[in-house]
Design an enzyme around this catalytic site. Structure first.
Site: not given
Lengths: 82, 455
Positions: B115, B160, B287, B290, B333
């Site tokens: 990162k 996170g 990727r 979600v 979610r």
């Protein structure tokens, strides 16, 4: 009178005796523990939940091995009160 | 490409199997001992057991997954999200075995996986980054320059995880030492970097898509500011808080960054946006995300299909002008967590599972009545998504669909969502990444948890 009790798993998951792989176990068998003292962790859904003694006493023995899978409420360790 | 092994579980494994089926690719499911009764196992053309319940001994076992692909003759592997989806080592192992990895090149994963290095790359590509820098060698100096409060982050973290807040200079050296130790334990790499804490920031991310021919386009943004402990709970597209100009600048910056790393799949560029609509790059997820479904609902583009086609070497069928936003979509979610008990995980047997339906409703899930949510993996059990022509209607539809949802036997986050759709600030789109925790306080502490999560 010696009163034997157990410390139970707060959630189902994987039981750990150490805060992280390269640290010492929270407690050893035979150690005296206090009410609320952390004796291990249960990993459930990526969370780590502390397993705590709920009374003062001597942690006589662990009833599960490090990294064993445990059910909620399963006996984790035997505690002798007093 | 003929047969795709899906190296994942739960709803995302089903999502990938569905996309494969529509493209006439045969499918192979994998499962741990805890997932024998899972729907993705039944739905794939073939299924292979890959080990014990612990992810490390199954879904994270690179050698076993490659072996499962070999055994079944799968010529491609889709990693889903989480688990090995951002493992450059896995992408390389696939390449070495002659198996197509459905994702970007290993080099792009590695470039964005560090990162701190990703920040430098973004800077070079002309993408604004949060003020900050390397740590700990220059920690003190950087701290003085950018000011407090600031964040100490693990270079190998992301999503996170591995983040620590530092309020003033006295705390900095201590925080760096603890954070380095935690990062080493959680990620096997103690490298850290520092970022200024952007107050009251929104989390807005841009979906990008790279084709095998090098073309990169964007599919606009998602707003993901409703978070708890840096984990998203509600996402929507488009963001209710961006001006057209900011949107244009952010999407252009995202395409520049993806192009700079030769990006050839679906990916997400994450930003913080402050009150004055200045935006700052935080990280890129190499990727599927979600929350990809809300983008699909407003653009009509099937992102998993596009990923598969790009991996198969097909050029993109889309051009940037084909991508338009139509209406508004929101994802809730549904996690197996109890909002009444500090989001305590609630695995267990689901007795009743009635899922909502009707116009504009999509539910991606792998639960059914009688299914037992196992304690070994992520707590996400369903993604309830709604679409409507306007955001106001989408919120109403969300409330209606949440009302239809009935899950009994375990606690879920559904009651919290019902509260959120009626919350004035949420309705106004006036939220930032700290808002949900403020709303839940003082019943809950915002103490940080470090853990080896996988997504």
């Amino acid at each position: 009178m010696v009163d034997t009790n157990t410390i139970k798993a707060p959630a189902p998951g994987t039981f750990y005796r150490r805060p992280s792989p390269d640290e010492d176990p929270y407690v050893e068998e035979g150690d005296r523990v206090g009410d609320g003292q952390v004796v291990g962790l249960v990993e459930v859904m990526k969370n780590f939940i502390e397993v705590k003694a709920e009374q003062d006493g001597v942690l006589e023995s662990f009833l599960v091995e490090n990294e064993d899978l445990v059910e909620a409420g399963q006996d984790i360790a035997a505690l002798t009160g007093g | 490409m003929n047969k795709v092994l899906v190296a994942n579980r739960s709803e995302i494994a089903r999502r990938v199997i569905r996309a494969c089926r529509e493209l006439d690719y045969a499918t192979v499911a994998v499962y741990s001992d805890a997932d024998r009764d899972a729907l993705h196992v039944r739905e794939a053309d073939e299924a292979v057991g890959i080990g014990k319940p612990k992810a490390r001994e199954s879904y994270l076992n690179v050698e076993r997954l490659i072996e499962a692909a070999r055994e079944t003759g799968a010529d491609a592997i889709h990693p889903g999200y989480g688990f090995l989806s951002e493992s450059a080592r896995f992408a390389e192992a696939c390449a070495e075995a002659g198996i197509t990895f459905v994702g970007p090149r290993a080099g792009a994963i590695a470039a964005m996986g560090d990162k701190a290095a990703a920040r430098r790359l973004a800077g070079k590509a002309g993408v604004p980054v949060v003020p900050g820098g390397e740590a700990p060698a220059s920690g003190e100096r950087v701290g003085e320059e950018i000011g407090y409060p600031l964040l100490v982050k693990a270079a190998a973290g992301g999503g996170g995880r591995g983040i620590r807040t530092v309020r003033d200079g006295d705390e900095l050296q201590g925080a760096l030492a603890v954070a380095a130790r935690e990062a080493e334990a959680a990620f096997g790499d103690p490298s850290l970097y520092i970022e200024k804490l952007v107050e009251d920031a929104r989390h807005v991310e841009v979906q990008v898509l790279g084709g095998s021919d090098g073309q990169v386009l964007h599919l606009f943004e998602r707003e993901c500011s409703l978070q708890r402990r840096r984990q998203k709970l509600v996402e929507e597209a488009p963001s209710p808080g961006l001006s057209a100009r900011t949107r244009e600048e952010m999407t252009a910056a995202s395409v520049r960054l993806a192009a700079a790393v030769g990006y050839t799949s679906a990916g997400t560029v994450e930003f913080l946006v402050d009150r004055d609509e200045h935006f700052y790059f935080i990280e890129m997820n190499t990727r599927l995300q979600v929350e990809h479904g809300v983008t699909e609902m407003v653009t009509g583009v099937d992102l998993v299909r596009e990923q598969l086609l790009a991996a198969a070497g097909e050029p993109l069928e889309l051009s940037q002008d084909d991508v338009r936003i139509d209406g508004s979509a929101i994802e809730f979610r549904i996690n197996a967590e109890d909002p009444e008990r500090d989001f305590h995980p609630s695995p267990g047997r689901i007795e009743v599972a009635e899922l909502p339906g009707g116009p504009g409703v999509r539910v991606d899930t792998a639960i059914y009545a009688g299914y037992s949510v196992v304690p070994f993996y992520d707590s996400l059990i369903a993604k309830l998504m709604v679409w409507a022509p306007t955001r106001e209607q989408a919120l109403r539809r969300g409330r209606r669909a949440l009302g239809e949802l009935r899950i009994e036997g375990i606690a879920t986050t559904a009651p919290l969502h019902l509260r959120l759709v009626d919350d004035d600030r949420v309705r106004a789109g006036d939220v930032h990444t700290g808002y949900l925790e403020e709303l839940l306080a003082p019943r809950e502490s915002t103490e940080e948890l470090a853990g080896p999560a996988s997504e």
